[in-house]
Design an enzyme around this catalytic site. Structure first.
Site, mmCIF file in Angstrom:
data_model
loop_
_atom_site.group_PDB
_atom_site.id
_atom_site.type_symbol
_atom_site.label_atom_id
_atom_site.label_comp_id
_atom_site.label_asym_id
_atom_site.label_seq_id
_atom_site.Cartn_x
_atom_site.Cartn_y
_atom_site.Cartn_z
ATOM 1 N N GLY A 190 22.538 103.616 -1.564
ATOM 2 C CA GLY A 190 23.985 103.733 -1.671
ATOM 3 C C GLY A 190 24.475 103.617 -3.099
ATOM 4 N N ARG B 157 28.504 105.480 -5.795
ATOM 5 C CA ARG B 157 29.819 104.988 -6.232
ATOM 6 C C ARG B 157 29.830 103.462 -6.169
ATOM 7 N NH1 ARG B 157 30.252 107.415 -1.252
ATOM 8 N NH2 ARG B 157 30.701 109.344 -2.357
ATOM 9 N N GLY B 158 30.924 102.867 -6.623
ATOM 10 C CA GLY B 158 31.130 101.440 -6.459
ATOM 11 C C GLY B 158 30.073 100.575 -7.117
ATOM 12 N N ILE B 159 29.636 99.552 -6.402
ATOM 13 C CA ILE B 159 28.695 98.576 -6.943
ATOM 14 C C ILE B 159 27.349 99.219 -7.265
ATOM 15 C CG2 ILE B 159 27.386 96.496 -6.390
ATOM 16 C CD1 ILE B 159 29.858 95.580 -4.748
ATOM 17 N N LYS C 113 24.149 109.803 0.843
ATOM 18 C CA LYS C 113 24.308 111.003 1.660
ATOM 19 C C LYS C 113 25.160 112.056 0.952
ATOM 20 C CE LYS C 113 25.165 110.513 6.036
ATOM 21 N NZ LYS C 113 25.840 110.070 7.270
ATOM 22 N N ASP D 179 19.678 109.470 4.163
ATOM 23 C CA ASP D 179 20.359 108.793 5.257
ATOM 24 C C ASP D 179 19.493 107.588 5.615
ATOM 25 O OD1 ASP D 179 21.440 107.855 7.636
ATOM 26 O OD2 ASP D 179 21.626 109.833 8.563
ATOM 27 N N TYR E 199 30.534 93.188 12.532
ATOM 28 C CA TYR E 199 30.287 93.353 11.102
ATOM 29 C C TYR E 199 29.589 92.125 10.529
ATOM 30 C CZ TYR E 199 31.163 93.676 6.082
ATOM 31 O OH TYR E 199 31.004 93.699 4.710
ATOM 32 N N LYS F 186 25.889 91.883 8.625
ATOM 33 C CA LYS F 186 25.743 91.444 7.236
ATOM 34 C C LYS F 186 24.864 90.193 7.174
ATOM 35 C CE LYS F 186 27.017 92.998 4.049
ATOM 36 N NZ LYS F 186 26.439 94.085 3.203
#
Length: 272
Positions: free
Chosen positions: A12, A15-17, A37, A69, A163, A167
């Protein structure tokens, strides 16, 4: 310790972190496997595996962009094999990919529950399992899971049990694998933000005032760099918070991480 020539697989990382970590590690001369993805521009979300790979190269690192994926076992095995062959091994795995759905029990469809479980828990386990044979041959191997400390207070479950369960499943992977692979010298740790981070997940799941009062992903990148450059036999099985970890290493002022320095940062989930 430098990351020069080290190979780092980040799930992943478009973007972001994940992107922030990739660019920070690239500035230290690392080889980055950029996965996600998104291999074509998205109408709402910034970044593709290819755009981040280009940024990595511009920052001083090497990059391999792989469309992945993380719910697909065969794709994981193929991506790890390709990454190891391309760069001659894998030194660090960062399990950053994550799905979020802050829904209560009766509003959580089982299809959504399955997605949360597959992306958060199952992918963390599967990617770790695929990378560990390569990490066993590395000189300073690390697995870093972006997962919270195991704070078992009911308030962190009652409104979004699905969720939180998934996590915390990532956190259990940290706890168990750190002990299991201690003799191999593979460090397995968790990193979690002490305050909310300005990511797409926060932008689209929380009120705009929370996003405005969030810190930039750079704080997580800086904390992760300090973790994975620590000798692996000296740091494992820990649940680290970005601010506290950086403070332990001499940082006192965190205002430069704020999107708006006039705002007070907001504690993240699972932080009392």
């Amino acid at each position: 310790m430098s990351l020069q020539g080290k190979t780092i697989f980040i799930s992943g990382s478009t973007r972001g972190i994940g992107r922030a970590m990739a660019l920070h590690f690239a500035a230290d001369g690392a080889n980055l496997i950029i996965t996600g993805k998104t291999d074509q521009p998205h109408p709402k979300l910034e970044g593709t595996i290819h755009s981040v790979a280009d940024e990595v190269k511009a920052a001083g690192g090497n990059a391999l962009a792989l469309c992945l994926d993380v719910r697909d076992d065969e794709a994981i095995q193929a991506a790890v094999k390709q990454a190891a062959e391309h760069f001659g091994g894998i030194d660090v795995l960062i399990n950053n990919a994550s799905a979020i759905s802050l829904t209560p029990t009766l509003a959580t469809k089982m299809k959504r529950f399955d997605l949360l479980f597959e992306v958060n828990v199952r992918a963390t386990f599967a990617l770790s399992q695929a990378c560990i044979p390569h990490l066993q041959r590395a000189s300073n191997p690390h697995i870093l899971n972006l997962a919270p400390p195991l704070n078992m207070k009911p308030k962190w479950f009652k409104n979004h049990v699905a969720y939180s369960y998934t996590k915390y499943g990532m956190s259990v992977c940290t706890l168990g694998m750190a002990a299991e692979f201690a003799d191999d010298g593979i460090a397995v740790n968790s990193l979690w933000p002490k305050t909310t981070i300005a990511t797409a997940a926060v932008k689209y799941n929380f009120p705009p005032e929370i996003y405005a009062a969030s810190r930039t992903p750079q704080i997580m990148a800086d904390a992760a760099h300090r973790i994975i450059t620590t000798p692996s036999r000296e740091l494992t099985g820990q649940f680290l918070l970005d601010e506290d970890w950086l403070a332990q290493h001499g940082m006192e002022d965190f205002s430069h991480y704020m999107q708006d320095p006039s705002k007070k940062p907001i504690p993240d989930f699972y932080i009392d």
